[in-house]
Design an enzyme around this catalytic site. Structure first.
Site, PDB file in Angstrom:
ATOM      1  N   ASN A   1       0.801  -1.179  -0.042  1.00  0.00           N
ATOM      2  CA  ASN A   1      -0.042   0.184  -0.060  1.00  0.00           C
ATOM      3  C   ASN A   1       0.963   1.240  -0.054  1.00  0.00           C
ATOM      4  OD1 ASN A   1      -1.851   1.932   0.583  1.00  0.00           O
ATOM      5  ND2 ASN A   1      -2.186   1.412   2.776  1.00  0.00           N
TER       6      ASN A   1
ATOM      7  N   LYS B   1       0.012   4.265  -0.221  1.00  0.00           N
ATOM      8  CA  LYS B   1      -0.540   5.296   0.300  1.00  0.00           C
ATOM      9  C   LYS B   1      -0.348   6.587  -0.602  1.00  0.00           C
ATOM     10  CE  LYS B   1       0.350   3.458   4.787  1.00  0.00           C
ATOM     11  NZ  LYS B   1       0.378   3.499   6.258  1.00  0.00           N
TER      12      LYS B   1
ATOM     13  N   HIS C   1      -9.291   0.832   4.980  1.00  0.00           N
ATOM     14  CA  HIS C   1      -7.789   1.066   5.824  1.00  0.00           C
ATOM     15  C   HIS C   1      -7.831   1.934   6.818  1.00  0.00           C
ATOM     16  CE1 HIS C   1      -3.792   2.392   6.316  1.00  0.00           C
ATOM     17  NE2 HIS C   1      -3.333   1.351   5.840  1.00  0.00           N
TER      18      HIS C   1
ATOM     19  N   GLU D   1      -6.395   4.451   7.890  1.00  0.00           N
ATOM     20  CA  GLU D   1      -6.326   6.084   7.789  1.00  0.00           C
ATOM     21  C   GLU D   1      -7.397   6.484   7.135  1.00  0.00           C
ATOM     22  OE1 GLU D   1      -2.533   5.555   5.599  1.00  0.00           O
ATOM     23  OE2 GLU D   1      -1.756   5.089   7.401  1.00  0.00           O
TER      24      GLU D   1
ATOM     25  N   GLU E   1      -4.831  -5.205  10.630  1.00  0.00           N
ATOM     26  CA  GLU E   1      -3.784  -4.373  10.773  1.00  0.00           C
ATOM     27  C   GLU E   1      -4.463  -3.657  12.023  1.00  0.00           C
ATOM     28  OE1 GLU E   1      -1.965  -2.933   6.585  1.00  0.00           O
ATOM     29  OE2 GLU E   1      -3.652  -1.698   7.139  1.00  0.00           O
TER      30      GLU E   1
ATOM     31  N   GLY F   1       2.703   2.173  10.639  1.00  0.00           N
ATOM     32  CA  GLY F   1       3.486   3.281  10.428  1.00  0.00           C
ATOM     33  C   GLY F   1       4.645   3.577  11.639  1.00  0.00           C
TER      34      GLY F   1
ATOM     35  N   SER G   1       3.971  -2.192   9.921  1.00  0.00           N
ATOM     36  CA  SER G   1       5.349  -2.300  10.076  1.00  0.00           C
ATOM     37  C   SER G   1       6.285  -3.749   9.693  1.00  0.00           C
ATOM     38  CB  SER G   1       5.766  -1.805  11.606  1.00  0.00           C
ATOM     39  OG  SER G   1       5.464  -0.518  11.933  1.00  0.00           O
TER      40      SER G   1
HETATM   41  P1  PGA Z   1       3.335   0.128   7.485  1.00  0.00           P
HETATM   42  O1  PGA Z   1       1.894   0.541   6.789  1.00  0.00           O
HETATM   43  O2  PGA Z   1       3.872  -1.077   6.759  1.00  0.00           O
HETATM   44  O3  PGA Z   1       3.981   1.366   7.132  1.00  0.00           O
HETATM   45  O4  PGA Z   1       3.336   0.149   8.888  1.00  0.00           O
HETATM   46  C1  PGA Z   1       0.961  -0.652   6.730  1.00  0.00           C
HETATM   47  C2  PGA Z   1      -0.319  -0.177   6.224  1.00  0.00           C
HETATM   48  O5  PGA Z   1      -0.793   0.939   6.245  1.00  0.00           O
HETATM   49  O6  PGA Z   1      -1.116  -0.872   5.270  1.00  0.00           O
END
Ligand code: PGA
Length: 260
Positions: A9, A11, A96, A98, A168, A174, A214
């Site tokens: 992803n 983003k 997601h 976010e 997640e 992140g 992560s």
């Molecule tokens: P990240 O993001 O691997 O940077 O933690 C995962 C995601 O948001 O799908």
């Protein structure tokens, strides 16, 4: 055995030029893969057509990061499932964290998006996960139960072949704080049991459940080795082709072992 998915992803990262370079480099590396696992990238929606065109000869799927649940209409700034069909895009990310937390998407809206995508015969990666405070309060299973129950409302058993679930935990996205393989496995086992109770054991056995938060080359082996973890949804570490390729290679070794 369930075919693992190694998905990225992106983003709101990368320019068009960087997107083109990534797929050019991917194409050069691809001959080294065993193609054991499914690969899937969610670039920024703006680059979907470019990514699709560039990967036409490659064994990698492309999806959008979000859609709106209406098919057409006066919804400035949105894109819809029929639009995906019109460009030959078969995958979409839904729910997601976010989208949930920055853009205040509700479980009900997420459900409408899933139903719209199913209606338009798309494949869905449906994200769920608890916040740190919810985990601390012992509410993880309750949160996952609500997200699954509302998100998958009116989804029929036969449609579940189009749904992949991504667990997640919000506190791991992140932040560099990956869930331990044991924490992730427990949540995945809970989700699989939920699918068995609310659909049936065949849906539970066939549905792929990805872990996200992560994930990187240094921690993916232990996570992917877990019985109920069927791949990864990778943010930061999917942006650099070298990191993504390293994870793909490790995942292929794990898949080989899981098959034995
Ligand atoms: P990240 O993001 O691997 O940077 O933690 C995962 C995601 O948001 O799908």
């Amino acid at each position: 055995m369930r075919r693992m998915i190694i998905s990225g992803n992106w983003k709101m990262y990368k320019t068009l030029e960087e997107t083109i370079t990534f797929f050019e480099e991917f194409s050069a590396w691809e001959k080294d893969f065993s193609h054991k696992n499914q690969l899937l990238i969610f670039p920024p929606n703006l680059y979907t057509i470019t990514a699709l065109e560039m990967t036409r000869e490659n064994d990698i799927d492309i999806g959008v990061q979000n859609i709106y649940f209406k098919d057409f209409g006066a919804y400035t700034g949105e894109i819809s499932s029929p639009m995906l069909t019109s460009i030959g895009c078969k995958y979409a990310l839904v729910g997601h964290s976010e989208r949930r937390h920055i853009f205040h998407e509700t479980d009900e809206e997420i459900n409408l998006k899933i139903l719209a995508l199913i209606e338009n015969r798309k494949h869905i990666v449906f994200c769920i996960g608890e916040k740190e405070s919810q985990r601390d309060e012992g509410l993880t299973e309750q949160v996952l139960d609500t997200q699954l129950a509302i998100g998958l409302q009116d989804v029929h058993e036969k449609d579940m072949q189009h749904v992949v679930i991504a667990y997640e935990p919000v506190w791991a996205i992140g932040t560099g704080k990956t869930a331990t393989p044991e924490i992730a496995q427990d949540a995945h086992a809970f989700i699989r049991k939920w699918l068995s109770t609310h659909f049936n054991s065949s849906v539970a056995n066939k549905t792929r459940i990805l872990y996200g938060g992560s994930v990187k080359a240094a921690n993916c082996k232990e996570l992917l080795e877990k019985q109920d973890i069927d791949g990864a949804l990778i943010g930061g570490a999917s942006l650099k082709i070298k990191d993504y390729i390293e994870i793909i290679k490790i995942s292929e070794e794990v898949a080989q072992k899981k098959d034995q």
